[in-house]
Design a protein around this motif. Structure first.
Motif, PDB file in Angstrom:
ATOM      1  N   TRP A 110       0.855  -1.190   0.000  1.00 30.01           N
ATOM      2  CA  TRP A 110       0.000   0.000   0.000  1.00 30.01           C
ATOM      3  C   TRP A 110       0.885   1.232   0.000  1.00 30.01           C
ATOM      4  O   TRP A 110       1.749   1.384   0.862  1.00 30.01           O
ATOM      5  N   SER A 111       0.711   2.097  -0.992  1.00 23.88           N
ATOM      6  CA  SER A 111       1.471   3.346  -1.085  1.00 23.88           C
ATOM      7  C   SER A 111       2.978   3.042  -1.098  1.00 23.88           C
ATOM      8  O   SER A 111       3.445   2.309  -1.966  1.00 23.88           O
ATOM      9  N   LEU A 112       3.739   3.575  -0.139  1.00 28.57           N
ATOM     10  CA  LEU A 112       5.171   3.259  -0.080  1.00 28.57           C
ATOM     11  C   LEU A 112       5.399   1.758  -0.025  1.00 28.57           C
ATOM     12  O   LEU A 112       6.369   1.250  -0.581  1.00 28.57           O
ATOM     13  N   GLY A 113       4.487   1.034   0.629  1.00 28.79           N
ATOM     14  CA  GLY A 113       4.617  -0.418   0.706  1.00 28.79           C
ATOM     15  C   GLY A 113       4.616  -1.074  -0.659  1.00 28.79           C
ATOM     16  O   GLY A 113       5.271  -2.096  -0.868  1.00 28.79           O
ATOM     17  N   GLY A 114       3.891  -0.495  -1.616  1.00 32.00           N
ATOM     18  CA  GLY A 114       3.887  -1.026  -2.971  1.00 32.00           C
ATOM     19  C   GLY A 114       5.205  -0.786  -3.680  1.00 32.00           C
ATOM     20  O   GLY A 114       5.656  -1.613  -4.488  1.00 32.00           O
ATOM     21  N   PHE A 132       0.686  -6.891  -6.023  1.00 31.81           N
ATOM     22  CA  PHE A 132      -0.372  -5.885  -6.093  1.00 31.81           C
ATOM     23  C   PHE A 132       0.156  -4.603  -5.458  1.00 31.81           C
ATOM     24  O   PHE A 132       0.679  -4.646  -4.341  1.00 31.81           O
ATOM     25  N   THR A 133       0.017  -3.488  -6.155  1.00 33.87           N
ATOM     26  CA  THR A 133       0.335  -2.197  -5.548  1.00 33.87           C
ATOM     27  C   THR A 133      -0.956  -1.404  -5.431  1.00 33.87           C
ATOM     28  O   THR A 133      -1.810  -1.449  -6.315  1.00 33.87           O
ATOM     29  N   MET A 134      -1.096  -0.662  -4.333  1.00 29.80           N
ATOM     30  CA  MET A 134      -2.300   0.126  -4.087  1.00 29.80           C
ATOM     31  C   MET A 134      -1.908   1.578  -3.846  1.00 29.80           C
ATOM     32  O   MET A 134      -1.343   1.917  -2.817  1.00 29.80           O
ATOM     33  N   GLY A 135      -2.149   2.423  -4.844  1.00 27.43           N
ATOM     34  CA  GLY A 135      -1.803   3.833  -4.720  1.00 27.43           C
ATOM     35  C   GLY A 135      -0.321   4.061  -4.503  1.00 27.43           C
ATOM     36  O   GLY A 135       0.068   4.924  -3.717  1.00 27.43           O
ATOM     37  N   SER A 136       0.502   3.318  -5.214  1.00 29.94           N
ATOM     38  CA  SER A 136       1.960   3.403  -5.054  1.00 29.94           C
ATOM     39  C   SER A 136       2.579   4.181  -6.214  1.00 29.94           C
ATOM     40  O   SER A 136       2.567   3.709  -7.352  1.00 29.94           O
ATOM     41  N   PRO A 137       3.150   5.370  -5.949  1.00 27.79           N
ATOM     42  CA  PRO A 137       3.634   6.254  -7.023  1.00 27.79           C
ATOM     43  C   PRO A 137       5.032   5.926  -7.527  1.00 27.79           C
ATOM     44  O   PRO A 137       5.909   6.780  -7.572  1.00 27.79           O
ATOM     45  N   PHE A 138       5.236   4.685  -7.942  1.00 26.87           N
ATOM     46  CA  PHE A 138       6.559   4.241  -8.372  1.00 26.87           C
ATOM     47  C   PHE A 138       7.015   4.891  -9.669  1.00 26.87           C
ATOM     48  O   PHE A 138       8.205   4.893  -9.980  1.00 26.87           O
ATOM     49  N   VAL A 178       2.303  -7.970 -12.191  1.00 29.47           N
ATOM     50  CA  VAL A 178       1.989  -6.847 -11.311  1.00 29.47           C
ATOM     51  C   VAL A 178       0.617  -6.288 -11.669  1.00 29.47           C
ATOM     52  O   VAL A 178       0.323  -6.043 -12.843  1.00 29.47           O
ATOM     53  N   THR A 179      -0.224  -6.094 -10.664  1.00 35.61           N
ATOM     54  CA  THR A 179      -1.491  -5.386 -10.837  1.00 35.61           C
ATOM     55  C   THR A 179      -1.388  -4.086 -10.068  1.00 35.61           C
ATOM     56  O   THR A 179      -1.294  -4.093  -8.833  1.00 35.61           O
ATOM     57  N   ALA A 180      -1.339  -2.972 -10.781  1.00 38.84           N
ATOM     58  CA  ALA A 180      -1.204  -1.655 -10.164  1.00 38.84           C
ATOM     59  C   ALA A 180      -2.592  -1.034 -10.015  1.00 38.84           C
ATOM     60  O   ALA A 180      -3.248  -0.703 -11.005  1.00 38.84           O
ATOM     61  N   ILE A 181      -3.036  -0.881  -8.775  1.00 37.01           N
ATOM     62  CA  ILE A 181      -4.358  -0.338  -8.477  1.00 37.01           C
ATOM     63  C   ILE A 181      -4.223   1.138  -8.133  1.00 37.01           C
ATOM     64  O   ILE A 181      -3.376   1.513  -7.320  1.00 37.01           O
ATOM     65  N   TYR A 182      -5.051   1.965  -8.776  1.00 35.88           N
ATOM     66  CA  TYR A 182      -4.948   3.414  -8.561  1.00 35.88           C
ATOM     67  C   TYR A 182      -6.340   4.036  -8.572  1.00 35.88           C
ATOM     68  O   TYR A 182      -7.300   3.455  -9.056  1.00 35.88           O
ATOM     69  N   SER A 183      -6.421   5.248  -8.025  1.00 29.19           N
ATOM     70  CA  SER A 183      -7.685   5.999  -8.024  1.00 29.19           C
ATOM     71  C   SER A 183      -7.426   7.428  -8.482  1.00 29.19           C
ATOM     72  O   SER A 183      -6.501   8.086  -7.995  1.00 29.19           O
ATOM     73  N   LYS A 184      -8.246   7.898  -9.400  1.00 33.58           N
ATOM     74  CA  LYS A 184      -8.121   9.288  -9.857  1.00 33.58           C
ATOM     75  C   LYS A 184      -8.584  10.272  -8.789  1.00 33.58           C
ATOM     76  O   LYS A 184      -8.384  11.480  -8.933  1.00 33.58           O
ATOM     77  N   LYS A 185      -9.189   9.750  -7.711  1.00 33.66           N
ATOM     78  CA  LYS A 185      -9.608  10.595  -6.592  1.00 33.66           C
ATOM     79  C   LYS A 185      -8.625  10.497  -5.422  1.00 33.66           C
ATOM     80  O   LYS A 185      -8.945  10.904  -4.305  1.00 33.66           O
ATOM     81  N   ASP A 186      -7.435   9.980  -5.687  1.00 27.38           N
ATOM     82  CA  ASP A 186      -6.394   9.884  -4.661  1.00 27.38           C
ATOM     83  C   ASP A 186      -6.003  11.287  -4.210  1.00 27.38           C
ATOM     84  O   ASP A 186      -5.646  12.132  -5.026  1.00 27.38           O
ATOM     85  N   VAL A 189      -1.228  11.148  -3.569  1.00 26.03           N
ATOM     86  CA  VAL A 189      -0.232  11.083  -4.647  1.00 26.03           C
ATOM     87  C   VAL A 189      -0.916  11.192  -6.010  1.00 26.03           C
ATOM     88  O   VAL A 189      -2.086  10.853  -6.147  1.00 26.03           O
ATOM     89  N   PRO A 190      -0.205  11.692  -7.032  1.00 22.68           N
ATOM     90  CA  PRO A 190      -0.794  11.765  -8.376  1.00 22.68           C
ATOM     91  C   PRO A 190      -1.112  10.362  -8.902  1.00 22.68           C
ATOM     92  O   PRO A 190      -0.251   9.492  -8.910  1.00 22.68           O
TER      93      PRO A 190
END
Length: 242
Positions: A110-114, A132-138, A178-186, A189-190
């Motif tokens: 999650w985030s940095l964890g991803g 799986f990454t969740m909101g991780s801005p790599f 890798v499944t990168a999970i993101y939200s445009k309402k985050d 992070v961008p």
């Protein structure tokens, strides 16, 4: 082509906590009632929390995955303070889990964890089933954001001196699914920084609607993980390294 990344709006940032609370409420019934068509295969799932978070932040998701047939592990290092030296400890923990369970390990960060999870997968690809990454801005660790850990990670003197090369390599994807999970309402992070680019047979992006702080209890996230952790991984060999 360079992707334009902007700092999340102040409104999204200020509404992070109430939105996360609502996402928890929305997912509670789903997690309680959900029964998989096929019970999980029991393979190990290793969780890495975000910056300033501990295993408590992933407790709900770990409990859910345990119930439906997987064996989960927290990172066990207390609060994540953004110390890249933790990667060496995590790599050893990963090897111990793999050896004890005799199975490839799924990583969920999650985030940095991803960001950490992707780095672990790069260092130990033969031990990893998928990530799986969740909101991780790599993909954009140097772009404007509302996450203080990114600033510390990049601008801390010790980080630059000791881990400069590793920091520069963060955007490069691991050679595992890798499944990168993101939200445009985050609001932290961008969202554009949280996506694998380009997508291919190994690397997939999945969008959800929700807050950054609510990703670990977001129903859409849970459904993606349930889908991918069973179906997608089945396509990859369980042959273990020597």
């Amino acid at each position: 082509e360079e992707i334009t990344m902007k700092r999340p709006s102040l409104l999204l940032y200020l509404t992070e906590i109430p939105r996360a609370v609502w996402e928890r409420i929305r997912s509670a019934k789903y997690m309680k009632k959900f029964t998989p068509k096929v019970k999980g295969d029991g393979h190990p799932v290793f969780f890495v929390p975000g910056f300033m978070a501990s295993d408590n932040s992933t407790k709900i998701l770990r409990k859910f995955l345990n119930r439906i047939g997987y064996k989960t592990f927290g990172w066990g290092l207390g609060m994540n303070l953004g110390n890249l030296d933790d990667l060496e400890i995590l790599s050893q923990k990963l090897k111990e889990i793999h050896q004890k369970e005799g199975r490839k390990v799924t990583l969920i960060g999650w985030s940095l964890g991803g960001v950490y999870a992707r780095e672990l997968a790069k260092e130990n690809p033969l031990l990893i089933r998928q990530v799986f990454t969740m909101g991780s801005p790599f993909k954009g660790i140097k772009v404007p954001n509302n996450a203080t850990w990114l600033f510390r990670l990049i601008h801390g003197r010790k980080a630059e001196e000791k881990h400069g090369d590793k920091i520069e390599q963060i955007p490069i994807p691991p050679v595992v699914p890798v499944t990168a999970i993101y939200s445009k309402k985050d609001g932290i992070v961008p969202w554009q920084a949280c996506m694998e680019n380009p997508e291919n047979d190994l690397h997939e992006n999945r969008e959800v609607r929700g807050s950054h702080f609510g990703l670990g209890v977001n129903r859409d996230v849970l459904e993606i993980i349930v889908e991918k952790i069973s179906v997608r991984a089945a396509a990859f060999s369980e042959v273990e390294p020597d």
